[in-house]
Write a protein that holds these residues in place. Structure first.
Motif, PDB file in Angstrom:
ATOM      1  N   LEU A  38      30.116  38.942  46.130  1.00 35.71           N
ATOM      2  CA  LEU A  38      30.323  37.604  46.700  1.00 35.71           C
ATOM      3  C   LEU A  38      30.613  36.590  45.593  1.00 35.71           C
ATOM      4  O   LEU A  38      31.482  35.735  45.719  1.00 35.71           O
ATOM      5  CB  LEU A  38      29.093  37.176  47.499  1.00 35.71           C
ATOM      6  N   LYS A  39      29.860  36.731  44.496  1.00 41.26           N
ATOM      7  CA  LYS A  39      30.055  35.830  43.363  1.00 41.26           C
ATOM      8  C   LYS A  39      31.486  35.973  42.819  1.00 41.26           C
ATOM      9  O   LYS A  39      32.171  34.995  42.516  1.00 41.26           O
ATOM     10  CB  LYS A  39      29.034  36.195  42.275  1.00 41.26           C
ATOM     11  N   LEU A  40      31.918  37.233  42.733  1.00 43.10           N
ATOM     12  CA  LEU A  40      33.264  37.515  42.228  1.00 43.10           C
ATOM     13  C   LEU A  40      34.310  36.896  43.152  1.00 43.10           C
ATOM     14  O   LEU A  40      35.261  36.254  42.707  1.00 43.10           O
ATOM     15  CB  LEU A  40      33.458  39.034  42.140  1.00 43.10           C
TER      16      LEU A  40
ATOM     17  N   GLY B 146      38.421  32.565  44.018  1.00 45.16           N
ATOM     18  CA  GLY B 146      38.987  31.417  44.734  1.00 45.16           C
ATOM     19  C   GLY B 146      40.308  31.749  45.369  1.00 45.16           C
ATOM     20  O   GLY B 146      40.576  32.890  45.737  1.00 45.16           O
ATOM     21  N   CYS B 147      41.155  30.734  45.515  1.00 43.22           N
ATOM     22  CA  CYS B 147      42.491  30.958  46.059  1.00 43.22           C
ATOM     23  C   CYS B 147      43.489  30.837  44.916  1.00 43.22           C
ATOM     24  O   CYS B 147      43.584  29.795  44.279  1.00 43.22           O
ATOM     25  CB  CYS B 147      42.808  29.945  47.148  1.00 43.22           C
ATOM     26  N   GLN B 148      44.186  31.915  44.626  1.00 49.33           N
ATOM     27  CA  GLN B 148      45.086  31.941  43.470  1.00 49.33           C
ATOM     28  C   GLN B 148      46.536  31.687  43.855  1.00 49.33           C
ATOM     29  O   GLN B 148      47.389  31.538  42.980  1.00 49.33           O
ATOM     30  CB  GLN B 148      44.980  33.298  42.766  1.00 49.33           C
ATOM     31  N   ALA B 149      46.823  31.658  45.148  1.00 46.31           N
ATOM     32  CA  ALA B 149      48.221  31.549  45.573  1.00 46.31           C
ATOM     33  C   ALA B 149      48.806  30.188  45.204  1.00 46.31           C
ATOM     34  O   ALA B 149      48.126  29.162  45.308  1.00 46.31           O
ATOM     35  CB  ALA B 149      48.324  31.769  47.070  1.00 46.31           C
ATOM     36  N   ILE B 150      50.041  30.192  44.749  1.00 45.65           N
ATOM     37  CA  ILE B 150      50.760  28.943  44.517  1.00 45.65           C
ATOM     38  C   ILE B 150      51.173  28.428  45.892  1.00 45.65           C
ATOM     39  O   ILE B 150      51.921  29.086  46.614  1.00 45.65           O
ATOM     40  CB  ILE B 150      52.000  29.205  43.637  1.00 45.65           C
TER      41      ILE B 150
ATOM     42  N   GLY C 235      39.336  44.427  43.742  1.00 43.42           N
ATOM     43  CA  GLY C 235      39.724  44.703  42.351  1.00 43.42           C
ATOM     44  C   GLY C 235      41.194  44.433  42.137  1.00 43.42           C
ATOM     45  O   GLY C 235      41.603  43.845  41.131  1.00 43.42           O
ATOM     46  N   ASN C 236      41.993  44.852  43.104  1.00 46.87           N
ATOM     47  CA  ASN C 236      43.432  44.637  43.019  1.00 46.87           C
ATOM     48  C   ASN C 236      43.761  43.156  42.862  1.00 46.87           C
ATOM     49  O   ASN C 236      44.534  42.756  41.991  1.00 46.87           O
ATOM     50  CB  ASN C 236      44.073  45.217  44.292  1.00 46.87           C
ATOM     51  N   ALA C 237      43.127  42.313  43.687  1.00 49.73           N
ATOM     52  CA  ALA C 237      43.417  40.877  43.648  1.00 49.73           C
ATOM     53  C   ALA C 237      42.862  40.217  42.395  1.00 49.73           C
ATOM     54  O   ALA C 237      43.556  39.462  41.713  1.00 49.73           O
ATOM     55  CB  ALA C 237      42.842  40.211  44.899  1.00 49.73           C
ATOM     56  N   VAL C 238      41.605  40.522  42.059  1.00 53.40           N
ATOM     57  CA  VAL C 238      40.943  39.818  40.961  1.00 53.40           C
ATOM     58  C   VAL C 238      41.581  40.163  39.614  1.00 53.40           C
ATOM     59  O   VAL C 238      41.935  39.277  38.833  1.00 53.40           O
ATOM     60  CB  VAL C 238      39.432  40.142  40.943  1.00 53.40           C
TER      61      VAL C 238
ATOM     62  N   ASP D  27      34.993  36.916  34.016  1.00 54.40           N
ATOM     63  CA  ASP D  27      35.400  37.459  35.315  1.00 54.40           C
ATOM     64  C   ASP D  27      35.626  38.964  35.262  1.00 54.40           C
ATOM     65  O   ASP D  27      35.301  39.681  36.210  1.00 54.40           O
ATOM     66  CB  ASP D  27      36.668  36.762  35.829  1.00 54.40           C
ATOM     67  N   ALA D  28      36.169  39.449  34.149  1.00 55.37           N
ATOM     68  CA  ALA D  28      36.417  40.893  34.046  1.00 55.37           C
ATOM     69  C   ALA D  28      35.097  41.648  33.994  1.00 55.37           C
ATOM     70  O   ALA D  28      34.974  42.734  34.558  1.00 55.37           O
ATOM     71  CB  ALA D  28      37.265  41.209  32.820  1.00 55.37           C
ATOM     72  N   GLU D  29      34.090  41.067  33.351  1.00 57.79           N
ATOM     73  CA  GLU D  29      32.787  41.728  33.300  1.00 57.79           C
ATOM     74  C   GLU D  29      32.205  41.873  34.706  1.00 57.79           C
ATOM     75  O   GLU D  29      31.735  42.938  35.109  1.00 57.79           O
ATOM     76  CB  GLU D  29      31.830  40.933  32.411  1.00 57.79           C
TER      77      GLU D  29
END
Lengths: 252, 495
Positions: A5-7, A12-16, B258-261, B313-315
């Protein structure tokens, strides 16, 4: 679970959000602005230094279809006759529009280079599936095309996707200068796509052979026989360049 | 051994390279390999009627390289080395394909880049290995693959779902790069751009190797600041690709988080490269004599900020990814290459290190920034997809540390010096550790001080065989995962 959940929260939202008005950082080398009046007589430094033979002098012209956007011409020119702006919308419907002459301003290029046809808009405007074929590409264009579908650029939101089978595709996207060894497979893939189909050439290599134009290991007969509908210049083109050109082409 | 001892990036006069008879060379090569040395180069050059074979062995632990050459004629036959040491198999095939000197007794002397059916000039196209038996079947994939990747043909021989043999046919991307290097030898700017396009995902790796080779041949010393900027860019390239591969590996096992992050983190690092030099892949950064772009203090802050974000973030993401049971079930014990196999076939880079082979050019044959900062070699032992994925993560954290330390060592000074003419009749080998492993470029100059031969070896040349061996006895549905865990270059191999 808590870490997940933290991750997700940190991601967040990365989309342009607004692809059509997105800007690229000023160091990016995009549309070249040419001012021949700054040239000194008998100077051909930019032409001499160009690795892709993209520059003609008298009159000074730069061919985006050959340009690798390396910026060597800009740095060798002391008077500033060639300057790369960070404008990334470089796509064009015709090979001729890619040749930039002195005084051409970006707004004029942007409003005329990609032509939208009514029938294209009608057939492909809401869904366009493309089959990409790398024919001698170095993996630069391929990486940027793959990036066009990632979480940042998210091209899928416009109904534009890359598909695995040419049978599912409405068009072909070609990267690379077309090596002899890939020429038959490229033609097979192209023939497997049902009509009507569009042809998009991505990157300097596909458009003109790029820096490989002198190689004896190429076979570019494909482009003698098949007319390209959309040219996407760059080495490699930015994902925004590709997405915006295609969007404009299908009337978005 | 009567070989000349050299170091990475040390130019040597052509007349100082010892010439051996073919049989001497053969026995000394085999002695070298059996005493633990590693084959780095084995390539030919045609001068009039003579075919010169240059061979280079590495003693990685002692940071030494050994070079010798031998002359022969087209149509000559020699006793194959591959039957005694497998690491020669592809080098011998390439040498035969290019110069027609035949290694007799080579177990499988098939084409390297020129056997494509329908294109090859051979009357009968190359026939793939066939497995026979009840319920045995073949699956052919490519040259055009399902995704947006480069072309290559894979021929699987399966029994049910299990792969018993995979044969990989490459050469589809062959653009004649080595010939273009000679054709345009008097245009250094063109050559640098060409080096950037050997493999578009290893721009800094290959352009850097080329620039260092030219600088060594011309006797140029670039500034410390320029060296460090190059090394920082190389490590940023490594971080970018490793993040992208972790993203793709997650995608291959349908782990979308994982794919998105990891994908988004990759965008951050390559956009930082864009901020430095105007290209997301570092094109235009490297010049012969230094770098074209300096790092301003704003840029340095930007780099550190990005690295901190990625580090944190990678960790977190790696913790989640590598503790997920559904991911581990696919990663662990899939596509295993043992340490012995890795050594035997001469793997390099993370592919070798994840199988427990401790080699890394940054540490074994240091150059540029790595001369100032020793790199600790990271190895894992399981040699499976998990190891090849996990090593990407630990290399990311290592590269972040390297960049941060190098930033402190930057110093002041010009970042580019005047390019000079290269010296005549010299030989140099330029090795570097790209994100895939050992890149090595060899340059030979003629009596006018121009390139006479330029040989490029991408790490993929060493590593493709590992993909074919790793998938044996694995389910065919695991192939994409194994392939991605190596992520080898087609264009770097095909040249």
């Amino acid at each position: 679970m808590f870490d997940l959940l933290k991750l997700r929260f940190r991601h967040g939202c990365q989309a342009i959000r607004d692809i059509q008005h997105a800007e690229v950082i000023s160091t990016y080398r995009g549309f070249p602005v040419i001012d021949e009046s700054k040239c000194s007589d008998n100077c051909s430094e930019c032409k001499n230094v160009c690795p892709a033979s993209a520059i003609d002098i008298n009159p000074l012209r730069l061919d985006l279809g050959k340009c690798t956007f390396c910026g060597e011409c800009e740095s060798v020119c002391k008077s500033g006759a060639i300057k790369f702006s960070s404008q990334h919308k470089l796509g064009a419907s015709s090979r001729e529009s890619l040749i930039i002459s002195s005084g051409k301003i970006f707004e004029e290029y942007d409003s005329t280079a990609v032509q939208t046809k009514k029938e294209i808009e009608k057939v492909f405007g809401r869904s366009l599936k493309l089959r990409q074929v790398s024919a001698g590409g170095c993996n630069g264009c391929e990486l940027e095309l793959a990036a066009a579908s990632n979480v940042n650029f998210d091209m899928g939101r416009f109904g534009i996707d890359f598909v695995a089978s040419p049978r599912h595709a409405d068009g072909i996207v070609i990267t690379g200068p077309i090596s002899k060894n890939m020429a038959p497979a490229l033609m097979d893939a192209f023939k497997s796509i049902s009509e009507p189909k569009i042809i998009i050439a991505v990157g300097a290599c596909a458009i003109s052979g790029g820096i490989f134009y002198e190689s004896l290991e190429l076979n570019r007969i494909f482009f003698n026989e098949i007319k390209v509908d959309l040219y996407i210049p760059g080495c490699p083109p930015h994902p925004l360049t590709f997405i915006n050109a295609v969007l404009k082409f299908i009337g978005k | 051994m009567s070989w000349a001892e050299i170091k990475n990036l040390q130019s040597i006069s052509l007349k100082d390279i010892p010439e051996l008879s073919f049989s001497e060379l053969r026995s000394q090569l085999l002695d070298g390999i059996s005493s633990g040395k590693r084959l780095v180069q084995f390539f030919g050059e045609k001068i009039n009627d003579d075919i010169i074979l240059y061979t280079i062995l590495a003693d990685d632990e002692r940071s030494k390289l050994f070079i010798a050459l031998s002359k022969s004629k087209e149509g000559d036959v020699y006793k194959s080395l591959t039957s005694s040491a497998k690491t020669f198999h592809l080098f011998e095939r390439e040498f035969y394909e290019q110069y027609g000197v035949k290694p007799e007794g080579h177990p499988w002397l098939k084409p390297v880049r020129k056997g494509i059916a329908g294109v090859s000039s051979e009357e009968t196209p190359y026939e793939f290995f066939k497995m026979s038996g009840e319920e045995v079947h073949e699956v052919g994939v490519g040259p055009i693959h399902a995704g947006i990747i480069e072309p290559g043909h894979f021929r699987f021989s399966c029994h049910g779902e299990v792969i018993h043999n995979l044969e990989i046919e490459l050469g589809f991307q062959h653009r004649g790069i080595e010939n273009l290097f000679l054709k345009n030898k008097s245009n250094p700017i063109y050559l640098l751009k060409l080096a950037e396009s050997i493999a578009g995902d290893t721009v800094i790796g290959h352009a850097g190797a080329f620039a260092r080779a030219m600088e060594s041949l011309a006797g140029i010393n670039i500034s410390r600041r320029a060296m460090i900027i190059r090394t920082i860019a190389l490590e940023m390239e490594r971080i970018g690709i490793h993040l992208g591969d972790l993203s793709a590996l997650s995608g291959d096992v349908a782990y979308t988080t994982g794919n998105a992050v990891f994908g988004a983190l990759r965008t951050k690092i390559i956009n930082t490269t864009l901020a430095i030099c105007g290209s997301r892949f570092g094109r235009g950064l490297i010049a012969a004599g230094g770098v074209n772009f300096d790092l301003s203090s704003n840029l340095i802050n930007e780099i550190i900020k990005t690295l901190n974000k990625i580090d944190e973030d990678a960790e977190l993401a790696a913790g989640v990814l590598f503790s997920s049971a559904s991911v581990l079930a696919r990663f662990e014990k899939t596509g295993i290459i043992t340490r012995d196999t890795a050594r035997e076939i001469g793997l390099v880079g993370p592919a070798a290190r994840s199988s427990g082979v401790s080699i890394d050019v940054r540490s074994d044959h240091p150059y540029e920034g790595f001369m100032l900062l020793p790199v600790y070699k990271l190895t894992l032992n399981t040699g499976d997809v998990f190891a090849r994925a996990y090593i990407r993560y630990i290399e990311i954290t290592q590269s972040i540390k390297i960049i941060k330390e190098l930033i402190n060592l930057l110093g002041e000074g010009e970042v580019i010096v005047q390019n000079k003419k290269i010296f005549p009749e010299q030989f140099v080998i330029s090795m570097s550790e790209g994100w895939r492993g050992e890149i090595s470029h060899c340059a030979v100059t003629d009596n006018k001080g121009q390139l006479r031969k330029y040989k490029i070896k991408d790490p993929s040349f060493n590593n493709w065989l590992a993909v074919a061996l790793a998938v044996r006895k694995n389910g065919i549905s695991d192939f994409p995962l194994v392939n991605k865990s190596y992520n080898l270059s087609y264009s770097g191999f095909d040249l």
